[in-house]
Design a protein around this motif. Sequence first.
Motif, mmCIF file in Angstrom:
data_model
loop_
_atom_site.group_PDB
_atom_site.id
_atom_site.type_symbol
_atom_site.label_atom_id
_atom_site.label_comp_id
_atom_site.label_asym_id
_atom_site.label_seq_id
_atom_site.Cartn_x
_atom_site.Cartn_y
_atom_site.Cartn_z
ATOM 1 N N UNK A 1 0.814 -1.208 0.000
ATOM 2 C CA UNK A 1 0.000 0.000 0.000
ATOM 3 C C UNK A 1 0.845 1.254 0.000
ATOM 4 N N UNK A 2 0.737 2.046 1.057
ATOM 5 C CA UNK A 2 1.505 3.291 1.150
ATOM 6 C C UNK A 2 1.897 3.548 2.593
ATOM 7 N N UNK A 3 3.117 3.973 2.784
ATOM 8 C CA UNK A 3 3.558 4.419 4.094
ATOM 9 C C UNK A 3 2.973 5.805 4.367
ATOM 10 N N UNK A 4 3.010 6.223 5.625
ATOM 11 C CA UNK A 4 2.476 7.517 6.021
ATOM 12 C C UNK A 4 3.590 8.416 6.535
ATOM 13 N N UNK A 5 3.384 9.721 6.428
ATOM 14 C CA UNK A 5 4.357 10.654 6.981
ATOM 15 C C UNK A 5 4.176 10.747 8.491
ATOM 16 N N UNK A 6 5.230 11.195 9.176
ATOM 17 C CA UNK A 6 5.077 11.464 10.602
ATOM 18 C C UNK A 6 4.433 12.839 10.758
ATOM 19 N N UNK A 7 3.688 13.031 11.817
ATOM 20 C CA UNK A 7 3.155 14.354 12.130
ATOM 21 C C UNK A 7 2.169 14.919 11.131
ATOM 22 N N UNK A 8 1.518 14.035 10.370
ATOM 23 C CA UNK A 8 0.482 14.504 9.460
ATOM 24 C C UNK A 8 0.994 15.495 8.434
ATOM 25 N N UNK A 9 0.347 16.673 8.366
ATOM 26 C CA UNK A 9 0.683 17.649 7.329
ATOM 27 C C UNK A 9 2.079 18.235 7.514
ATOM 28 N N UNK A 10 2.602 18.218 8.743
ATOM 29 C CA UNK A 10 3.934 18.772 8.971
ATOM 30 C C UNK A 10 5.010 17.881 8.341
ATOM 31 N N UNK A 11 4.910 16.579 8.596
ATOM 32 C CA UNK A 11 5.843 15.657 7.972
ATOM 33 C C UNK A 11 5.694 15.642 6.465
ATOM 34 N N UNK A 12 4.460 15.808 5.995
ATOM 35 C CA UNK A 12 4.200 15.821 4.564
ATOM 36 C C UNK A 12 4.873 17.024 3.895
ATOM 37 N N UNK A 13 4.812 18.178 4.554
ATOM 38 C CA UNK A 13 5.457 19.373 4.002
ATOM 39 C C UNK A 13 6.976 19.225 3.982
ATOM 40 N N UNK A 14 7.537 18.643 5.031
ATOM 41 C CA UNK A 14 8.978 18.417 5.065
ATOM 42 C C UNK A 14 9.393 17.438 3.974
ATOM 43 N N UNK A 15 8.574 16.410 3.757
ATOM 44 C CA UNK A 15 8.873 15.437 2.700
ATOM 45 C C UNK A 15 8.905 16.122 1.336
ATOM 46 N N UNK A 16 7.951 17.020 1.100
ATOM 47 C CA UNK A 16 7.925 17.758 -0.170
ATOM 48 C C UNK A 16 9.149 18.660 -0.308
ATOM 49 N N UNK A 17 9.578 19.263 0.793
ATOM 50 C CA UNK A 17 10.782 20.094 0.763
ATOM 51 C C UNK A 17 11.998 19.278 0.361
ATOM 52 N N UNK A 18 12.146 18.085 0.963
ATOM 53 C CA UNK A 18 13.280 17.222 0.631
ATOM 54 C C UNK A 18 13.239 16.838 -0.845
ATOM 55 N N UNK A 19 12.044 16.514 -1.337
ATOM 56 C CA UNK A 19 11.915 16.179 -2.761
ATOM 57 C C UNK A 19 12.473 17.303 -3.636
ATOM 58 N N UNK A 20 12.139 18.540 -3.282
ATOM 59 C CA UNK A 20 12.499 19.677 -4.123
ATOM 60 C C UNK A 20 13.973 20.053 -4.038
ATOM 61 N N UNK A 21 14.513 20.134 -2.819
ATOM 62 C CA UNK A 21 15.882 20.646 -2.718
ATOM 63 C C UNK A 21 16.938 19.549 -2.839
ATOM 64 N N UNK A 22 16.539 18.277 -2.735
ATOM 65 C CA UNK A 22 17.494 17.194 -2.991
ATOM 66 C C UNK A 22 17.179 16.488 -4.306
ATOM 67 N N UNK A 23 16.232 17.062 -5.068
ATOM 68 C CA UNK A 23 15.870 16.515 -6.371
ATOM 69 C C UNK A 23 16.005 17.571 -7.453
ATOM 70 N N UNK A 24 14.911 18.238 -7.821
ATOM 71 C CA UNK A 24 14.966 19.237 -8.888
ATOM 72 C C UNK A 24 15.995 20.343 -8.665
ATOM 73 N N UNK A 25 16.198 20.783 -7.424
ATOM 74 C CA UNK A 25 17.157 21.862 -7.174
ATOM 75 C C UNK A 25 18.564 21.494 -7.634
ATOM 76 N N UNK A 26 18.934 20.219 -7.485
ATOM 77 C CA UNK A 26 20.282 19.801 -7.897
ATOM 78 C C UNK A 26 20.234 19.036 -9.225
#
Length: 337
Positions: free
Chosen positions: A220-245
């Motif tokens: 299925x799917x794993x869940x983020x920690x802390x609901x929307x807070x963990x979700x926002x941090x996950x999106x940040x990591x995607x952006x600055x360790x992915x498209x940014x570089x």
Amino acid sequence: MENINLSLAQVHDLAVRVLTTNGMDADHAAAIARVITAGQRDECHSHGIYRLIVCVKSLREGKLNGHARPVTQDVSAAVVRVNADFGYSQLAFEMGLPLLVEKARQIGIAALAINDCFHFSALWPEVEAIASTGLAALAMTPSHSWVAPAGGTKPVFGTNPIAFAWPREGLEPFVFDFATSAIARGDIELHRRTDQAIPLGWAVDNFGRPTTDPVAALQGAMLTFGGHKGSALAAMVELIAGPLIGDLTSLESQKFDAGVGATPCHGELILAFNPAILGGARASTGAKHAESMFDAIVGQGARLPSQRRFDARVRSATRGVEVPAQLYNDIMALVKD
């Protein structure tokens, strides 16, 4: 469950043997073995010799370049880039580390971007290595799209860990390293191997229903920690360790895998900070303030993050490490004559 006791040297030698007999060059195997040994030593079982299973699978499936020659590029006064040549990240990091440290010492802050790398390990080995030079460090990387965003049920993010280290004079550094998912995927895999239920809140099944079944969670799917807070941090990591570089998101890494089940392939971003330059004349005062904060934490009975690892590190140096017999047998079966 019966366990096998191994010395740290035996763990290292086993990792090198498994990797080299499956076609990996000796320098890559040694770099990976150092990280795997560190994970087993610190009782981070999901990042110890267990990881050799996916390393070998990645080699045998032809996704991973076991003969990769990482190339280091001095991009600017503050930026180092290493192309990992579709090998594991460990050797690429070791090659880029000296220049990263040099730049951070000179100008106060520097970045190391690693591209086209497969990454399976924790991030604390990277940030601890930087902290040992007297610098603070921050590291991030995406993975495969295994994690649903808050409010969703379909995977978008990776486990997307964030690690930070702060150097302390004469003491172990302050270090944290955690996934932005509720738990590392390797921990769910270990529950599956031992037929143990997982806690509610770690994952949902492929119908979006909360589950305690590790098999259903992996499907299925794993869940983020802390609901929307963990979700926002996950999106940040995607952006600055992915498209940014200029590298892949977890969704694109999953597509690149094409169902093989290899280690995730993407990029990694590592930042180094020099307290002496950023703090200037106040650097020594800043260090004292940091120690006062740490004292205020432990003084009330709380512990600093990674303290459990550091305690385990001391034990393992004298007693060796315990490995489940079945896992040990599975690892030994990977060795090619």
